[in-house]
Design an enzyme around this catalytic site. Structure first.
Site, PDB file in Angstrom:
ATOM      1  CB  CYS A 115      -0.913   0.009   1.222  1.00 40.12           C
ATOM      2  SG  CYS A 115      -1.842   1.561   1.376  1.00 40.12           S
ATOM      3  CB  CYS A 154      -2.095   4.746   4.270  1.00 39.91           C
ATOM      4  SG  CYS A 154      -3.531   3.984   3.503  1.00 39.91           S
ATOM      5  CB  SER A 155      -0.142   0.847   6.542  1.00 40.58           C
ATOM      6  OG  SER A 155       0.565   2.016   6.822  1.00 40.58           O
ATOM      7  CB  CYS A 156      -4.576  -0.655   2.578  1.00 39.50           C
ATOM      8  SG  CYS A 156      -5.347   0.968   2.580  1.00 39.50           S
TER       9      CYS A 156
END
Lengths: 198, 229
Positions: A100, A103-105
């Site tokens: 991702c 962000c940090s999906c």
């Protein structure tokens, strides 16, 4: 670079505590929330559902087809309600990698908490533009003729890799396969452990 | 916005370092930040798109120097202030005593109920509108530089790709992050060839990128290389 072991000064800790006591006073944070939620995630999070789904897919072609085409139905057979997962299959022609960049999906319900490296600027920057070189650095050599599909999780859709079954596991039960299926193999930065190597 | 968070394809970050036997939380305060975020989300003080955008609005140098939960803390503090729930001054004035917590109660905890609520949010929305693009169709992404939240990364702006799948209708983050409601749109998985994204130079051409993109990010391509369907 982003810190892995934040040597956090007392300022951060005191801000957290101040905020926590204000939110407790306002009734926004239930009195037992921090202890309960931490306890819950520390004891009950990891790639259990993801590994279980892969072990079942390796031993059951009908389930495998369902997992790849309708993961919601497949996961509900395992007792998990989750409607936003796409499972992508590794083959001799295609290797899949999940990132991702914005962000940090990450598919928390099937893989647990994302590791820090997944959230690091280095991984997020490089996985899309130089995946083969990055994987090689991480110890995974993907042959140059094999396409690497990079799944940049830019929305609520989340991704999990269905890795190739290791050699020498024919006849293994799901229970024997489970320990071979690592979190990293479900993100696409590693292959499952070899049979007998778990 | 073209913020520091939009990292895809940037160079110079060095190796990816993996920690062995990484704990869920590295310190007690990280767990507290996580729980506060869960509670705030479950109370609908802000949504996940607003939270992502609050992180994006961090000072770029601070963003890179912060750990994951430090970024969460920055976003949480900022949003609670912007929503008028807790002002920055209040947090600063509060003595840094350990917050009062009770031992975990037996039975169903309010905390657990809250947590379950905040993890059960789906972005799917029902819609009667037919998707405008078909699988196999060539599309080009918007080249508009937006000031607010968007899920079209900079590296994929103004690029040609092919629709690989339709993903249903979803909440549109560009609206949802700015208090403009769900404004749902069809979502697509779009395949981009590496040469299209990264140009010439040392490019691994056998490494396409798949992105999930909302319909309003996309347009049909006219002329050569355009829609042949």
């Amino acid at each position: 670079m982003g810190k892995f072991h934040p040597n956090v000064d007392k300022y951060v800790v005191s801000r957290v505590r101040a905020l926590e006591s204000i939110l407790l006073d306002r009734g926004i944070l239930p009195a037992d929330a921090v202890d309960r939620i931490v306890q819950m995630y520390e004891s009950d999070t990891g790639p259990q559902y993801g590994a279980r789904a892969v072990a079942k897919a390796w031993t059951n072609p009908t389930f495998k087809r369902r997992l790849l085409t309708n993961s919601t139905a497949a996961l509900s057979e395992l007792g998990l309600e989750y409607d936003q997962l796409i499972v992508v299959e590794n083959t001799d022609a295609v290797h899949n990698l999940v990132v991702c960049t914005l962000c940090s999906c990450y598919p928390w319900p099937v893989l647990g908490f994302p590791p820090n490296w997944y959230k690091s600027p280095a991984y997020r920057a490089r996985a899309v533009s130089e995946p083969r070189a990055l994987l090689k650095e991480l110890g995974l050599e993907v042959p140059s003729e094999r396409e690497i599909r990079v799944w940049d999780s830019s929305s609520e859709m989340r991704y999990m890799v269905l890795p190739q079954k290791p050699d020498g596991v024919d006849g293994f039960t799901e229970e024997r396969l489970l320990p071979l299926i690592t979190r990293d193999s479900l993100i696409g930065v590693a292959t499952p452990l070899p049979a007998g190597g778990a | 916005m073209d913020g520091i968070h939009d990292l895809g394809g940037m160079q110079g970050f060095g190796p990816v370092i993996r920690e062995q036997n990484e704990p869920v939380f590295h310190a007690e305060w990280e767990g507290a930040v996580f729980a506060m975020m869960r509670a705030a989300r479950a109370r609908k003080i802000f949504n996940s798109d607003e939270m992502r955008h609050a992180i994006e609005r961090m000072d770029p140098a601070e963003y890179l120097a912060s750990s994951y939960y430090e970024r969460w803390l920055a976003a949480l503090t900022r949003l609670l202030a912007e929503k008028g729930v807790v002002t920055e001054a209040e947090t600063g004035a509060r003595p840094a005593n350990r917050a009062r917590r009770r031992a975990p109660a037996a039975g169903e905890s309010q905390a657990v109920v809250l947590d379950r609520y905040s993890t059960a949010q789906s972005s799917f929305r029902s819609s009667n509108a037919a998707p405008a693009f078909a699988v196999g169709q060539t599309v080009v992404t918007s080249n508009e530089r937006k000031p607010g939240h968007t899920r079209l990364p900079r590296y994929a702006r103004g690029k040609r790709g092919v629709i690989a799948a339709q993903r249903g209708t979803h909440v549109f983050p560009d609206a949802s992050a700015h208090g403009l409601g769900d404004a749902p749109q069809p979502l697509y998985s779009v395949r981009f060839e590496a040469a299209e994204l990264w140009g010439t130079g040392d490019v691994d051409t056998a490494a396409p990128v798949y992105l999930d993109l909302w319909e309003s990010y996309l347009a049909t391509v006219a002329g050569p290389g355009g829609d042949r369907g």
